[in-house]
Design a protein around this motif. Structure first.
Motif, PDB file in Angstrom:
ATOM      1  N   TRP A 187       0.756  -1.266   0.070  1.00 44.16           N
ATOM      2  CA  TRP A 187       0.040  -0.083  -0.104  1.00 44.16           C
ATOM      3  C   TRP A 187       0.744   1.156   0.147  1.00 44.16           C
ATOM      4  N   ALA A 188       2.126   1.196   0.461  1.00 45.16           N
ATOM      5  CA  ALA A 188       2.999   2.478   0.370  1.00 45.16           C
ATOM      6  C   ALA A 188       4.102   2.049  -0.881  1.00 45.16           C
ATOM      7  N   ASP A 189       4.342   3.393  -1.413  1.00 43.88           N
ATOM      8  CA  ASP A 189       5.193   3.463  -2.448  1.00 43.88           C
ATOM      9  C   ASP A 189       6.524   3.427  -2.061  1.00 43.88           C
ATOM     10  N   LEU A 190       7.292   2.134  -2.192  1.00 42.59           N
ATOM     11  CA  LEU A 190       8.493   1.900  -1.727  1.00 42.59           C
ATOM     12  C   LEU A 190       9.700   1.873  -2.852  1.00 42.59           C
ATOM     13  N   ARG A 191       9.231   2.359  -3.963  1.00 40.89           N
ATOM     14  CA  ARG A 191      10.282   2.357  -5.034  1.00 40.89           C
ATOM     15  C   ARG A 191      11.479   3.226  -4.603  1.00 40.89           C
ATOM     16  N   GLY A 192      12.742   2.627  -5.110  1.00 40.65           N
ATOM     17  CA  GLY A 192      13.992   3.192  -4.673  1.00 40.65           C
ATOM     18  C   GLY A 192      14.475   2.588  -3.340  1.00 40.65           C
ATOM     19  N   HIS A 193      13.509   1.611  -2.650  1.00 42.91           N
ATOM     20  CA  HIS A 193      14.033   0.999  -1.633  1.00 42.91           C
ATOM     21  C   HIS A 193      14.391  -0.526  -1.767  1.00 42.91           C
ATOM     22  N   LYS A 194      15.145  -1.105  -1.084  1.00 42.39           N
ATOM     23  CA  LYS A 194      15.293  -2.682  -1.322  1.00 42.39           C
ATOM     24  C   LYS A 194      14.069  -3.405  -1.180  1.00 42.39           C
ATOM     25  N   VAL A 195      13.990  -4.346  -1.657  1.00 43.26           N
ATOM     26  CA  VAL A 195      12.787  -5.317  -1.629  1.00 43.26           C
ATOM     27  C   VAL A 195      12.540  -5.739  -0.086  1.00 43.26           C
TER      28      VAL A 195
END
Length: 253
Positions: free
Chosen positions: A229-237
């Motif tokens: 539900w959160a935009d985690l683009r740019g973070h590790k998986v």
């Protein structure tokens, strides 16, 4: 002597008032949600009249905010299978429901403990008493209504997981329909208070693991599509990071 006595009484009253205020304010610290975090408005009803049966047939579910803008933050340009989430509460419990579109969810028929869910399709909800996720609590539920609940502690990148933790009073059920599975559950508010959650403005995370069998057949390699539900683009998986948290804001119906 009389003056000194009056001053002593006044001083005692002041100290007593201050002490009472501290007592009333004791408990989980309420920290303002970081800017930009997703907010879900949780309606509070007088008394819930629902069955925990994997369905969301009762009218109250339709009064809840529908959350459906889940994404695949680590798969650019790929549209995830649809996921819907609803939640509400009454004076005793928090009630939540997921509907996950998946025609053939990955299911391990033989139960070998909580980690069975690691190889299954599942929906997830995390609770953290603070926005740094110093310690937090995870509940994962598969398409059969089986649960993997555990506690996470430690710094990001060096998390340790306590799989012995059980969410006291948790009730869940699941059902399968044509092209989807649905999960409903309830958690006592006293359980959330016991793990340090604030009365309102609860830091939470909502996620889904959508597994796909590559190459067809039962022997194909399983890959996981991580839906958030959160935009985690740019973070590790990983869902195990403070940036994955949003907030449940309880409001009156």
């Amino acid at each position: 002597m009389l003056k000194m006595g009056i001053l002593a009484i006044v001083g005692a009253l002041i100290c007593g008032c201050v002490g009472a205020k501290v007592g009333r304010d004791a408990g989980p610290e309420r920290v303002q949600a970081p800017e930009g975090r997703k907010v879900y408005s949780v309606i509070r009803v007088a008394k819930a009249e629902v069955k925990i049966d994997g369905r969301m047939d009762e009218p109250v579910w339709q009064q809840c905010q529908l959350l459906s803008d889940f994404t695949l933050p680590w798969e650019a340009g790929v549209t995830p299978q649809r996921t819907e989430f609803r939640v509400f509460c009454d004076s005793e419990n928090l009630y939540f429901g997921y509907k996950a579109w998946e025609a053939t969810p990955a299911i391990v028929e033989k139960w070998s403990g909580k980690n069975t869910l690691n190889a299954e399709d599942r929906v997830e909800i995390y609770f953290s008493p603070d926005w740094e996720m110093k310690s937090y609590y995870c509940i994962e539920i598969d398409a059969l209504g089986r649960v993997h609940d555990f506690k996470g502690v430690g710094e990001v990148g060096a998390r340790k997981f306590d799989h012995s933790w059980d969410c006291e009073g948790l009730k869940v059920a699941a059902t399968r329909g044509e092209g989807f599975y649905s999960v409903t559950g309830s958690i006592p508010l006293k359980t959330l208070r016991a793990i340090g959650m604030p009365e309102n403005g609860l830091p939470v995370g909502l996620f889904r693991a959508d597994l796909e069998r590559m190459g067809g057949g039962s022997d194909g390699k399983l890959i996981s599509h991580w839906i958030s539900w959160a935009d985690l683009r740019g973070h590790k998986v990983s869902f195990h990071m403070p940036e994955a948290l949003g907030v449940f804001l309880i409001v009156k119906k």
